[in-house]
Design a protein around this motif. Structure first.
Motif, PDB file in Angstrom:
ATOM      1  N   GLN A  13       0.769  -1.510  -0.152  1.00  0.00           N
ATOM      2  CA  GLN A  13      -0.187  -0.330   0.175  1.00  0.00           C
ATOM      3  C   GLN A  13       1.044   1.196   0.212  1.00  0.00           C
ATOM      4  O   GLN A  13       0.668   2.222   0.205  1.00  0.00           O
ATOM      5  CB  GLN A  13      -0.887  -0.174   1.618  1.00  0.00           C
ATOM      6  CG  GLN A  13      -2.338  -0.488   1.425  1.00  0.00           C
ATOM      7  CD  GLN A  13      -2.748  -0.452   2.328  1.00  0.00           C
ATOM      8  OE1 GLN A  13      -2.406  -1.393   3.416  1.00  0.00           O
ATOM      9  NE2 GLN A  13      -3.992   0.047   2.514  1.00  0.00           N
ATOM     10  N   THR A  14       1.683   1.531   0.702  1.00  0.00           N
ATOM     11  CA  THR A  14       2.591   2.262   1.182  1.00  0.00           C
ATOM     12  C   THR A  14       3.543   2.490  -0.308  1.00  0.00           C
ATOM     13  O   THR A  14       3.477   3.515  -0.851  1.00  0.00           O
ATOM     14  CB  THR A  14       3.423   2.300   2.046  1.00  0.00           C
ATOM     15  OG1 THR A  14       3.164   1.664   3.070  1.00  0.00           O
ATOM     16  CG2 THR A  14       5.035   3.434   2.453  1.00  0.00           C
ATOM     17  N   ILE A  16       2.538   1.708  -3.325  1.00  0.00           N
ATOM     18  CA  ILE A  16       1.701   2.597  -4.867  1.00  0.00           C
ATOM     19  C   ILE A  16       1.662   3.964  -3.995  1.00  0.00           C
ATOM     20  O   ILE A  16       1.423   4.787  -4.804  1.00  0.00           O
ATOM     21  CB  ILE A  16       0.295   1.576  -4.265  1.00  0.00           C
ATOM     22  CG1 ILE A  16       0.525  -0.103  -5.171  1.00  0.00           C
ATOM     23  CG2 ILE A  16      -0.827   2.287  -4.979  1.00  0.00           C
ATOM     24  CD1 ILE A  16      -0.536  -1.079  -4.609  1.00  0.00           C
ATOM     25  N   ARG A  17       1.224   4.212  -2.262  1.00  0.00           N
ATOM     26  CA  ARG A  17       1.302   5.738  -2.584  1.00  0.00           C
ATOM     27  C   ARG A  17       1.793   6.610  -2.434  1.00  0.00           C
ATOM     28  O   ARG A  17       1.718   7.604  -3.115  1.00  0.00           O
ATOM     29  CB  ARG A  17       0.150   5.798  -1.106  1.00  0.00           C
ATOM     30  CG  ARG A  17      -1.264   4.647  -0.725  1.00  0.00           C
ATOM     31  CD  ARG A  17      -1.295   5.615   0.501  1.00  0.00           C
ATOM     32  NE  ARG A  17      -2.941   4.948   1.489  1.00  0.00           N
ATOM     33  CZ  ARG A  17      -2.307   3.969   2.013  1.00  0.00           C
ATOM     34  NH1 ARG A  17      -1.490   3.575   2.965  1.00  0.00           N
ATOM     35  NH2 ARG A  17      -4.157   3.657   2.457  1.00  0.00           N
ATOM     36  N   ASP A  18       3.255   5.571  -2.977  1.00  0.00           N
ATOM     37  CA  ASP A  18       4.506   6.953  -2.540  1.00  0.00           C
ATOM     38  C   ASP A  18       4.468   6.347  -4.410  1.00  0.00           C
ATOM     39  O   ASP A  18       6.037   6.933  -4.887  1.00  0.00           O
ATOM     40  CB  ASP A  18       5.605   6.821  -1.947  1.00  0.00           C
ATOM     41  CG  ASP A  18       5.158   6.460  -0.815  1.00  0.00           C
ATOM     42  OD1 ASP A  18       4.041   7.444  -0.678  1.00  0.00           O
ATOM     43  OD2 ASP A  18       6.142   5.997   0.547  1.00  0.00           O
ATOM     44  N   VAL A 124      -5.138  -4.787  -3.370  1.00  0.00           N
ATOM     45  CA  VAL A 124      -4.806  -3.227  -3.158  1.00  0.00           C
ATOM     46  C   VAL A 124      -4.924  -2.552  -4.525  1.00  0.00           C
ATOM     47  O   VAL A 124      -4.265  -2.876  -5.339  1.00  0.00           O
ATOM     48  CB  VAL A 124      -3.592  -2.915  -2.719  1.00  0.00           C
ATOM     49  CG1 VAL A 124      -2.859  -1.270  -2.899  1.00  0.00           C
ATOM     50  CG2 VAL A 124      -3.011  -3.959  -1.857  1.00  0.00           C
ATOM     51  N   GLY A 128      -3.844   2.663  -3.637  1.00  0.00           N
ATOM     52  CA  GLY A 128      -3.626   2.604  -2.144  1.00  0.00           C
ATOM     53  C   GLY A 128      -4.294   1.604  -1.441  1.00  0.00           C
ATOM     54  O   GLY A 128      -3.898   1.570   0.380  1.00  0.00           O
ATOM     55  N   ARG A 129      -6.385   1.495  -1.263  1.00  0.00           N
ATOM     56  CA  ARG A 129      -6.931   0.737  -0.391  1.00  0.00           C
ATOM     57  C   ARG A 129      -7.210  -0.928  -0.706  1.00  0.00           C
ATOM     58  O   ARG A 129      -6.942  -1.234  -1.896  1.00  0.00           O
ATOM     59  CB  ARG A 129      -8.022   1.457  -0.509  1.00  0.00           C
ATOM     60  CG  ARG A 129      -8.540   3.187  -0.594  1.00  0.00           C
ATOM     61  CD  ARG A 129      -9.636   3.607  -1.536  1.00  0.00           C
ATOM     62  NE  ARG A 129      -9.938   3.078  -2.874  1.00  0.00           N
ATOM     63  CZ  ARG A 129     -11.827   3.702  -3.744  1.00  0.00           C
ATOM     64  NH1 ARG A 129     -12.090   4.346  -2.829  1.00  0.00           N
ATOM     65  NH2 ARG A 129     -11.153   3.356  -5.410  1.00  0.00           N
ATOM     66  N   ASP A 356      -8.536   3.491 -10.366  1.00  0.00           N
ATOM     67  CA  ASP A 356      -7.206   3.534 -10.271  1.00  0.00           C
ATOM     68  C   ASP A 356      -7.429   4.680 -10.886  1.00  0.00           C
ATOM     69  O   ASP A 356      -7.353   5.056 -12.157  1.00  0.00           O
ATOM     70  CB  ASP A 356      -7.164   2.617 -11.483  1.00  0.00           C
ATOM     71  CG  ASP A 356      -4.907   2.954 -11.813  1.00  0.00           C
ATOM     72  OD1 ASP A 356      -4.630   4.159 -10.006  1.00  0.00           O
ATOM     73  OD2 ASP A 356      -4.141   2.620 -11.895  1.00  0.00           O
ATOM     74  N   LYS A 360      -2.070   5.286 -12.221  1.00  0.00           N
ATOM     75  CA  LYS A 360      -1.251   4.345 -12.118  1.00  0.00           C
ATOM     76  C   LYS A 360      -0.782   3.261 -12.158  1.00  0.00           C
ATOM     77  O   LYS A 360       0.798   2.314 -12.206  1.00  0.00           O
ATOM     78  CB  LYS A 360      -0.868   4.498 -10.197  1.00  0.00           C
ATOM     79  CG  LYS A 360      -0.608   5.783  -9.672  1.00  0.00           C
ATOM     80  CD  LYS A 360      -1.101   5.661  -7.989  1.00  0.00           C
ATOM     81  CE  LYS A 360      -0.745   7.064  -7.252  1.00  0.00           C
ATOM     82  NZ  LYS A 360      -0.009   6.837  -5.795  1.00  0.00           N
TER      83      LYS A 360
END
Lengths: 362, 482
Positions: A13-14, A16-18, A124, A128-129, A356, A360
């Motif tokens: 998740q991290t 993807i978020r970053d 995910v 990022g969920r 999405d 991403k």
């Protein structure tokens, strides 16, 4: 290519978020899928692996997406069960990759494909969920069935981290036979005969004449049929089936074959650089086959899938487009893994927008 | 009802296919979830896909909610009208456009009745596998909306597993196609057929459907085993599964359901605490060998009596009692609620004990009929709607059963869908975030929330009135519930 391999869903998740763009792979066995992803961070799921829950009595198994197909199949085999969609590339692939690329093998003929045996997933998404789709029991109709949606989705809507499948008891014994036909039409007629008959085949593949033998006497089409069941019933079943096929479809030859895993691996004879999967209906085979007659190929699942090698991806792309078919390149260096008729669809686009929104996942 | 919409509908629908008078609307006020009803603003009866598309686009433009409806056999209130909304009746789109026996497919319109596909395929030695008990009346469009199942789902799956392709109109009027005539679909790309099937009419309307047909089994062997204990029947199912057999169907009925079936269709069932039906199907030599194995298992399972159907007539009789069990319960009680929870098969015994305890707690009778092979329970909660508070009590009991199924690791619905009935229980299965995502998906497809508004999601607006009694068609024995 640098591959980040998160060990947990949190880490994924991290990541993807970053990241601005993410490309997911299992172990990278389907090289063509990982070509043109310039600039995207590559995430490998091999660390997110292992069987979470296997209950033979429930006919269900829940497994992390990065688990090797080989390991999963071995665990099921220990209990006399199997994945009836018959995942491809068992030696190298991850189960998540098999689902994302929708790769069923020859035994799909008997009970169905990946879509028919997936029950649920943890994913995910591009935002990022982390969340669950589908269920964990063999029957569930609560909520939208996003788990089926993910089959063939190539990691572009959400990344699967955990999968639940329905499994079946496997049959103890097999017998395989080859029916030879001079013409493709004759072999297809034999498939149509089987389709309307009560003979329950475990698998049914069609192998074109070897390229070097075209036009020669031994250059025939081989229809490979496999029966599965109890030892004591197989001789009688093979005899009945052979007699019916001989009477109704006039093969030039009927040959018993030694049954083996490699006989029923549709990719076994296809070692070329660029390997493509195409779904088609049996009645589309004659027209398509004419266009690819110079490619080594094998028709699987009663003429519903063709696996082929090509040296000229542009020509294959054009052939597919003219037949309104879509192909997926599994191996080779290609600009886009998806060739032929485009996949764009308004419903798929709406789902992408939700799962999405920043585009991403590539 | 929105006047501008009515005026626009009048432009294309003749008066006999645009219903607005109370007496015309009455038959559309409820479905097989008879505890609820609502009056639609109008009903249209399109005869082709162009009319459906036109109608959906009008509804979208004018933000009027609609529900597509086939024969109204939904057990979860899935086809309940939206008050003052439009009901689009699809029964007249009932053409089977193509049967291709060589490729084992059929192309049908949404109003085609489930059993009619099998009837059309029969001359070719083929059939359409999903067999909800209402199959003689329910339509394929409704089967798609709710991913209907039936007694024979264990081996070959539910509706979703038998749809290869479709053309649909989405709720905002967009028309699209997905899937193909290949059993492998398009082969790559997200499985849109899989997403659309079971979306409970919230995404739009299926206009044309390609289904796969199956070869008729050469032989069926059907066994009926009687037990003096419900748990023993459940254990027998586990023994069959453990043996490696894969029957086409495994069904259990308890004493009350047996009694009802006997009173209704006189199936000749033995007097027992529980009956187990196991059916093997397939190639004759293989089925006969499996049958010997099954017989040994049944003998060892403590059944005090077992019968084998010796003819197709006997097989039909065994199934008639089972398939008619739901409507038969209507003879024992003025009203009942059907539940559809799923539990892991190995926890069936536990679930049944709990349901027994709940029966006592609420002083209500519950008849149990279930697809034991896949853990799909159909408890029928009996009540008398004429008594004050009886429906509420029955619903409270139903809610406890659903919670129980979720706690045991199962689902609140196996094959009936959430619909109107179970929408408040969706949060028992999915987290707030998961429901938000599903809701966002719905909004991306239907920004005005007009398609089957008030279903599936908790707290929807569609008000419903309590009423009592069986559906008139059910009372007449035309439809049955499962």
């Amino acid at each position: 290519m640098t591959i980040s391999a998160p060990a947990t869903v949190d880490e994924l998740q991290t990541l993807i978020r970053d990241s601005e763009r993410i490309h997911v792979i299992g172990k990278g066995s389907k090289t063509a899928l990982h070509g043109n992803v310039n600039g995207a961070a590559t995430v490998g799921l091999s660390e997110i692996s292992g069987i979470i829950e296997y209950q033979p009595a429930e006919y269900t198994v829940t497994v992390r997406a990065g688990t090797a197909v080989h390991d999963l199949s071995a665990a099921l085999d220990d209990e006399g069960q199997y994945l009836p969609f018959d995942p491809l590339l068992p030696a190298a692939a991850t189960i998540g990759g098999v689902v994302a690329a929708n790769l069923s093998g020859s035994r799909r003929f008997r009970y169905g494909g990946v879509r028919d045996f997936i029950l649920g997933a943890e994913v995910v998404d591009g935002a990022g969920r982390a969340f669950r789709v589908g269920g964990k029991v063999v029957k569930n109709s609560a909520g939208f069935d996003l788990s089926k949606f993910l089959v063939g989705s190539l990691g572009r809507y959400a990344i699967m981290t955990e999968l639940t499948f329905k499994v079946f008891p496997d049959v103890p014994r097999f017998r395989s036979l080859a029916f030879h036909y001079e013409q493709l039409e004759d072999a297809l007629s034999a498939i149509y005969f089987i389709n309307q008959s009560p003979y329950e085949l475990d698998a049914l593949d069609l192998v074109p004449p070897p390229l070097m033998n075209r036009g020669k006497k031994d250059g025939c089409w081989k229809l490979l049929a496999r029966l599965a069941g109890f030892d004591e019933t197989l001789p009688q079943r093979v005899e009945r089936f052979s007699a019916a096929m001989t009477g109704e479809t006039a093969p030039i030859q009927v040959k018993p074959l030694e049954d083996s895993a490699s006989l029923w691996d549709p990719l076994a004879g296809l070692a070329g650089a660029c390997l493509v999967k195409v779904a088609l209906s049996p009645k589309q085979v004659p027209r398509f086959d004419e266009m690819v007659s110079r490619s080594p190929r094998r028709y699987g699942v009663g003429g519903n899938i063709v696996w082929l090698e090509t040296e000229d991806i542009k020509q294959l792309d054009a052939a597919l487009k003219s037949c309104e078919l879509t192909g997926l390149c599994l191996r080779g260096v290609v600009e886009s893994a998806v060739i032929g008729a485009p996949l764009e669809n308004v419903l798929a686009a709406r789902v992408k927008q939700v799962l999405d929104p920043q585009n991403k996942l590539v | 009802m929105n006047r501008a919409l009515l005026a626009a509908l009048e432009n294309i629908y003749p008066a006999d296919r645009l219903l607005t008078r109370d007496v015309e609307l009455l038959p559309y006020e409820s479905d097989a979830l008879t505890a609820f009803s609502a009056k639609p603003g109008a009903v249209v009866l399109p005869v082709d896909e162009a009319e459906i598309i036109y109608t959906v686009r009008l509804c979208h433009e004018m933000a009027v909610p609609f529900v597509a409806r086939g024969s109204g056999t939904s057990l979860s209130g899935g086809s309940l009208p939206i008050p003052e909304g439009l009901t689009i009746g699809l029964n007249r789109l009932n053409r089977i456009k193509k049967i291709d026996p060589q490729q084992r497919i059929a192309v049908v319109e949404p109003g085609v009745i489930n059993l009619h596909i099998t009837e059309a395929a029969q001359p070719y030695g083929l059939y359409y596998a999903p067999d909800p008990s209402s199959q003689s009346i329910c339509t394929i469009g409704g089967n798609i909306a709710f991913n209907s199942g039936g007694a024979h789902c264990l081996k070959y799956g539910m509706t979703s597993n038998h749809v290869l392709g479709m053309k649909v109109v989405l709720a905002d009027g967009a028309v699209t196609q997905f899937g193909s005539e290949s059993i492998e679909g398009v082969g790559v790309g997200p499985d849109l057929v899989g997403l659309f099937v079971g979306s409970e009419g919230l995404f739009g309307i299926a206009l044309e459907i390609t289904v796969r047909l199956m070869p008729q089994p050469e032989l069926y062997r059907t066994v009926l085993a009687a037990y003096d204990d419900l748990g023993r029947a459940g254990d027998a199912v586990s023994m069959v599964v453990a043996s490696g057999l894969l029957p086409g169907a495994m069904e259990i009925m308890d004493r009350l359901a047996i009694k009802a079936a006997e009173a209704s269709v006189n199936a000749g069932y033995p007097d027992a605490e529980a009956l187990l039906i196991v059916e093997l199907e397939g190639e004759a030599p293989q089925v006969n060998a499996e049958f010997e194995q099954l017989r040994r298992i049944i003998d060892a399972s403590g059944a005090f009596e077992s019968r084998v159907a010796k003819s197709e007539a006997e097989r039909t009789r065994i199934w008639k009692g089972r398939k008619g069990a739901f409507s038969a319960v209507g003879r024992l009680s003025p009203d009942y609620i059907v539940q559809d929870g799923v539990v892991p098969r190995s926890r069936l015994g536990e679930a049944l004990l709990e349901i027994n305890a709940l029966k006592a707690k609420y002083s209500l009778d519950v008849a149990n009929v279930f697809h034991a092979g896949d853990g799909n329970l159909h408890p029928l909660i009996l009540y008398d709607g004429r008594e004050d508070g009886a429906l509420e009590k029955a619903e409270a009991l139903a809610g406890e059963i659903l919670a129980l199924c979720v706690n045991l690791g199962g689902s609140i619905t196996g094959e009936h869908g959430i619909g109107m009935e179970k929408r408040d229980y969706l949060p028992a299965m999915f987290s707030e975030e998961e429901i938000d995502i599903m809701q966002a998906l719905r909004l991306a497809i239907d920004p005005k929330e007009i398609a089957n508004r008030g279903k599936m999601f908790p707290g929807g607006e569609a008000p419903a009135l309590a009423r009592q009694g069986m559906h008139p068609l059910e009372r007449a024995g035309v439809i049955s519930r499962e």
